[in-house]
Write a protein that holds these residues in place. Structure first.
Motif, PDB file in Angstrom:
ATOM      1  N   THR A 177       2.170  -0.367   5.785  1.00  0.00           N
ATOM      2  CA  THR A 177       0.997   0.331   5.833  1.00  0.00           C
ATOM      3  C   THR A 177       0.348  -0.576   6.621  1.00  0.00           C
ATOM      4  OG1 THR A 177       0.742   1.200   3.289  1.00  0.00           O
ATOM      5  CG2 THR A 177      -1.434   0.581   4.656  1.00  0.00           C
ATOM      6  N   PRO A 178       0.255  -0.268   8.027  1.00  0.00           N
ATOM      7  CA  PRO A 178      -0.337  -1.264   9.077  1.00  0.00           C
ATOM      8  C   PRO A 178      -1.853  -1.468   8.908  1.00  0.00           C
ATOM      9  CG  PRO A 178       0.130   0.858   9.915  1.00  0.00           C
ATOM     10  CD  PRO A 178       0.553   0.899   8.757  1.00  0.00           C
ATOM     11  N   LYS A 179      -2.737  -0.380   8.587  1.00  0.00           N
ATOM     12  CA  LYS A 179      -3.970  -0.809   8.226  1.00  0.00           C
ATOM     13  C   LYS A 179      -4.457   0.154   7.318  1.00  0.00           C
ATOM     14  CE  LYS A 179      -5.156   2.609  12.126  1.00  0.00           C
ATOM     15  NZ  LYS A 179      -5.925   2.810  13.273  1.00  0.00           N
ATOM     16  N   GLY A 180      -5.498  -0.308   6.500  1.00  0.00           N
ATOM     17  CA  GLY A 180      -6.089   0.658   5.641  1.00  0.00           C
ATOM     18  C   GLY A 180      -6.232   0.314   4.221  1.00  0.00           C
ATOM     19  N   TYR A 181      -5.789   0.881   3.252  1.00  0.00           N
ATOM     20  CA  TYR A 181      -5.862   0.375   1.965  1.00  0.00           C
ATOM     21  C   TYR A 181      -4.301   0.622   1.235  1.00  0.00           C
ATOM     22  CZ  TYR A 181      -6.139   5.088   0.624  1.00  0.00           C
ATOM     23  OH  TYR A 181      -5.844   6.537   0.335  1.00  0.00           O
ATOM     24  N   LYS A 189      -2.509  -8.804   6.536  1.00  0.00           N
ATOM     25  CA  LYS A 189      -2.317  -7.578   7.256  1.00  0.00           C
ATOM     26  C   LYS A 189      -3.809  -6.844   7.482  1.00  0.00           C
ATOM     27  CE  LYS A 189       1.281  -4.987   7.300  1.00  0.00           C
ATOM     28  NZ  LYS A 189       2.344  -4.221   7.079  1.00  0.00           N
ATOM     29  N   GLY A 190      -4.820  -7.389   6.848  1.00  0.00           N
ATOM     30  CA  GLY A 190      -6.122  -6.818   6.874  1.00  0.00           C
ATOM     31  C   GLY A 190      -6.194  -5.631   6.076  1.00  0.00           C
ATOM     32  N   LEU A 191      -5.529  -5.648   4.813  1.00  0.00           N
ATOM     33  CA  LEU A 191      -5.517  -4.431   3.904  1.00  0.00           C
ATOM     34  C   LEU A 191      -6.441  -4.613   2.937  1.00  0.00           C
ATOM     35  CD1 LEU A 191      -1.608  -3.566   3.989  1.00  0.00           C
ATOM     36  CD2 LEU A 191      -3.331  -2.523   5.512  1.00  0.00           C
ATOM     37  N   LYS A 192      -7.168  -3.549   2.440  1.00  0.00           N
ATOM     38  CA  LYS A 192      -7.955  -3.654   1.109  1.00  0.00           C
ATOM     39  C   LYS A 192      -7.072  -3.163   0.226  1.00  0.00           C
ATOM     40  CE  LYS A 192     -12.298  -2.102  -0.553  1.00  0.00           C
ATOM     41  NZ  LYS A 192     -13.597  -1.130  -0.282  1.00  0.00           N
ATOM     42  N   ASP A 240      -3.997  -9.490   2.799  1.00  0.00           N
ATOM     43  CA  ASP A 240      -5.018 -10.453   3.579  1.00  0.00           C
ATOM     44  C   ASP A 240      -4.457 -10.537   4.886  1.00  0.00           C
ATOM     45  OD1 ASP A 240      -7.122 -10.259   1.711  1.00  0.00           O
ATOM     46  OD2 ASP A 240      -6.573 -12.278   1.005  1.00  0.00           O
ATOM     47  N   ASP A 250      -1.101   4.696  -0.523  1.00  0.00           N
ATOM     48  CA  ASP A 250      -1.337   3.861   0.664  1.00  0.00           C
ATOM     49  C   ASP A 250      -1.784   4.592   1.717  1.00  0.00           C
ATOM     50  OD1 ASP A 250       0.938   4.524   2.202  1.00  0.00           O
ATOM     51  OD2 ASP A 250       1.856   3.578   0.482  1.00  0.00           O
ATOM     52  N   SER A 251      -2.488   4.386   2.806  1.00  0.00           N
ATOM     53  CA  SER A 251      -2.679   4.895   4.063  1.00  0.00           C
ATOM     54  C   SER A 251      -1.605   4.584   5.015  1.00  0.00           C
ATOM     55  CB  SER A 251      -4.220   4.641   4.229  1.00  0.00           C
ATOM     56  OG  SER A 251      -4.256   3.140   4.442  1.00  0.00           O
TER      57      SER A 251
END
Length: 804
Positions: free
Chosen positions: A449-453, A412-415, A410, A476-477
């Motif tokens: 993983t800076p963004k994504g999932y 890092k805003g990752l799903k 959360d 991961d992305s």
């Protein structure tokens, strides 16, 4: 100069090795050739030692030829049909043997001789048949008419002849006797006129005279034919003998040639064996020289290796001692930091101080994680890590592991995604090590993983009746890993990037790879820069139908702890303070001691429900204290004791259990884990004490009257024997089920024991078996083990009583 000598030695070694290789090849070829020749010679000798079947056939042919002569002569003297049949059978047998002999030959001249022999035997058989037929045909034709006339004699003469029983004589003699009688009658009475008999007599005499004359005429012709046929038979006989002799001579000549071939083969074989022996001797000599040279150099190498081994062992011991001391020194203050932080977090209201405590807790957890990585890596390198084999809930483990990173994701805003399609609910394996592997992979995935999932998925790779191979993927992305660094990240203290965010020991993936190898699994990676990463695990597990041990809630763990008295011995004041804080919360009375001597004195003076002793203390160590207590008959000789240690050495764990400790707890410890140990051990003691009077009272309670009503003494003895054997076997199976923690087996074995126990009216045994069956899914295995001990005690009492 030294370098030149070294080159000379290397050259000599190469020459010797090359000579050995060449000589070995030559000896192998020579040995193979000698073996082939020797094998051929043995085969030839075996063949030569066998009987010559062609000679045996020729002897049988000669026998049947002679048998034909014997049978035909017998037929001439006595015209029985059997002789002719035997004659024909001998002829057929001789022809069959000649055909068999002919099939053994390949040369045309030998086949021609066989054909000639067959022809001569057949022709001689024809001549012998003609000789037999001449006499009988001649005599029958000459006297045929005379026979008819004699048979036409008057009936009166025939009746007169029958007054005396006639002897069996030939018809020719009958006619002669009759003529003599008639001639005598004529002499006695010459005055009588010629009668019909006299006329017939005259005719017979005339016919006899004529037959005599014809017989004389044909006799000379018969003798000529007989002489001619006998000569012809002799000629055939002589030719038959010549042909048989020729065939036998050929066979004997072939035998002599065969012996000459064997002698030549033996000479060649002897020569090959001599060559092989000479080459082998040369090889042995060169090998001996090479070995002597090798031994000389090997001694020097061994001296160097011994020194290197000694240094390596000293280094390993120093490393192990350093890690043990480091672990102890770091874990001791960390135990206090982590423990008091947890206690403060329970009592601190939300605010700035609680946030600071959370930071302290997070930092201590991170420090503990780093320490565990280093220690795990050291143990893996030393092959001291062994996987546990216990059933666990696979889906629960995966979900819980993923849930740990929700807050981190959360931020890092990752799903976070999960996919667990078709996986089994329960498997048998090492839950802790699997969690450790997945934690490392998920932590790295979120960190890079800076963004994504970030996705955790699990599926079945392959499956059998008892085994399953799981495919666990962390995808991961993130930034991805270049191809040239993918192998490097599994090395020790290596990372794919040196960015600030990549802080850590660099041991996570190295440890994970070692653990996957320990599972006998596979670790695969698929990644491209800026395209994300897939970490793929292929791990084998054993399938399970259910959990071995039910997970207790915290409220259940804390039951029965209120009011117990605990002895704690530790030389660290903050550890004592931490335990005091924990025990106050649960109304547990604590007695503190600061070294082993004080702990021993307290154990000798007062009864405790449980004792917690630090393994390393000044004066007497925890191990020495527990040995002294267990060896004596004091107040706490049977009191459960827990070893508290900051080290992770398996040797120390085993030593602690062997000295008399019931459990071992590692610092820093989890509060609930400590309380669960105390609960289980104190509960076992209480159950033993409460069950002891019942077991003594109910030892030998049974009744055989019901069995006696059902049958005789033999029936009762048989039923008692079945009870003893089946119950003993079931008790052993119950103990195994406790060790393996299989609840279903406990119920099954209790069910098996119930019928024979009921037949013996062993009411107390029936009662505890029914209780075990009912509680198998509810109680802990420690509680169940006490019930099994009660069952065994009652059974042993009944068995002893049945001996009387």
């Amino acid at each position: 100069m030294t370098r030149f000598k070294l080159n000379n030695r290397l050259t000599l070694a190469w020459i010797v090795n090359l000579a050995l290789i060449v000589l070995t090849v030559v000896i192998s070829v020579a040995g193979y050739k000698a073996y082939q020749r020797l094998n051929n010679m043995v085969s030839e000798l075996q063949q030569n030692a066998e009987q010559n079947y062609n000679l045996l056939i020729l002897k049988d042919v000669s026998f049947y030829v002679n048998e034909m002569e014997t049978q035909i002569d017998a037929y001439r003297n006595n015209s029985k049909p059997d002789y002719i049949r035997n004659f024909n059978a001998s002829l057929d047998n001789s022809q069959y043997l000649i055909d068999s002999l002919k099939a053994n030959y390949t040369k045309d001249e030998m086949i021609a001789l066989c054909d000639s022999l067959s022809f001569l035997i057949k022709e001689r058989a024809k001549v012998q048949t003609k000789l037999t037929a001449i006499n009988s045909d001649l005599l029958e034709n000459t006297l045929e008419d005379l026979t008819q006339k004699i048979e036409a004699l008057p009936k009166a003469i025939s009746e007169a002849d029958t007054l005396t029983p006639p002897k069996k004589i030939g018809w020719f003699k009958k006619a002669t006797n009759f003529l003599r009688k008639e001639e005598n009658k004529i002499k006695e009475d010459t005055t009588v006129a010629p009668t019909q008999s006299e006329i017939l007599q005259t005719e017979i005499m005339s016919e006899l005279a004529k037959a005599k004359e014809e017989s004389k005429e044909k006799g000379s012709e018969l003798r000529y034919q007989l002489s001619t046929l006998e000569k012809e038979s002799q000629v055939f006989q002589s030719k038959i003998i010549d042909v048989i002799n020729a065939l036998e001579s050929h066979e004997l000549e072939e035998g002599r040639d065969h012996v000459k071939d064997i002698q030549g083969l033996a000479n060649d074989t002897n020569r090959e064996v001599v060559i092989f022996s000479a080459l082998s001797s040369a090889l042995l000599l060169i090998t001996l020289i090479s070995q002597l040279n090798y031994v000389g150099r090997n001694r020097k190498y061994q001296a160097v290796l011994r020194e290197a081994k000694k240094n390596a062992e000293e280094l390993a011991d120093a490393k192990e001692k350093f890690l043990a001391n480091m672990s102890h020194e770091i874990r001791t203050p960390m135990n206090a930091i982590s423990g008091f932080t947890n206690q403060l977090l329970k009592t601190t209201a939300p605010g700035e101080q609680k946030d600071q405590l959370e930071i302290i807790k997070s930092s201590s957890d991170h420090l503990l994680h780093l320490l565990n990585d280093i220690l795990d890596f050291s143990k893996l390198h030393a092959n001291k890590v062994k996987l546990n084999k216990e059933a666990f809930d696979l889906k629960l483990l995966l979900n819980d592991t993923m849930r740990i990173f929700e807050e981190m994701a959360d931020e890092k805003g990752l799903k976070l995604k999960t996919s667990f399609d078709g996986i089994p609910n329960y498997v048998i394996g090492d839950e802790h090590r699997l969690r450790q592997i997945i934690l490392n992979l998920l932590h790295n995935a979120i960190k890079f993983t800076p963004k994504g999932y970030v996705e955790l998925s699990a599926s079945v790779e392959s499956k059998s009746a008892e085994k399953v191979s799981l495919r666990i993927v962390v995808k991961d992305s993130g930034v991805g890993i270049p191809k040239n660094k993918q192998a490097k990240i599994f090395e020790e203290f290596e990372q794919a990037t040196v960015a600030d965010e990549a802080k850590g020991t660099g041991l996570g993936l190295a440890i994970s790879a070692m653990l996957v190898k320990l599972h006998e699994g596979e670790f695969l990676i698929e990644s491209e820069p800026d395209q994300g990463t897939e970490m793929i695990l292929i791990l084998p597990f054993t399938l399970s139908q259910s959990l071995k041990e039910e997970v207790k809630s915290k409220d259940e763990n804390l039951i029965h702890l209120s009011g117990i008295t605990v002895l704690v011995a530790d030389d660290e004041p903050f550890n004592l303070k931490l335990l005091e804080t924990i025990f106050k919360t649960h109304d547990i009375k604590m007695v503190q001691t600061h070294n082993g001597t004080e702990a021993l004195a307290a154990l000798e003076a007062q009864v405790f429900d449980i004792a917690i002793l630090d393994v390393k203390m000044p004066g007497l160590s925890g191990l020495e204290v527990v040995r002294k207590v267990r060896a004596g008959k004091g107040k706490n000789s049977q009191t459960p004791m827990i070893a508290l240690t900051a080290t992770v050495s398996e040797q120390e764990m085993k030593e602690s259990l062997a000295s008399g400790f019931n459990r071992v707890l590692r610092k820093p410890f989890d509060e609930n884990a400590l309380l669960e140990m105390i609960r289980v051990e104190t509960m076992k003691t209480k159950m033993k004490s409460s069950l002891a009077p019942k077991m003594v009272k109910a030892v030998a309670k049974f009744d055989l009257s019901g069995l006696r009503e059902m049958g005789d003494d033999d029936f009762v003895k048989e039923m008692v024997s079945i009870f003893k054997s089946s119950s003993a076997r079931s008790i052993e199976n119950l103990k195994k089920a406790i060790q393996l923690k299989i609840r279903e087996s406990l119920k099954n074995e209790a069910h098996k024991m119930l019928p024979p126990a009921r037949h013996l009216s062993a009411t107390d045994l029936v009662k505890v078996l029914e209780t075990l069956q009912a509680k198998a899914d509810k109680e802990t295995f420690d509680e169940l083990s006490i019930r099994i001990a009660e069952i065994e005690t009652i059974y042993n009492g009944i068995k002893e009583a049945l001996k009387d």
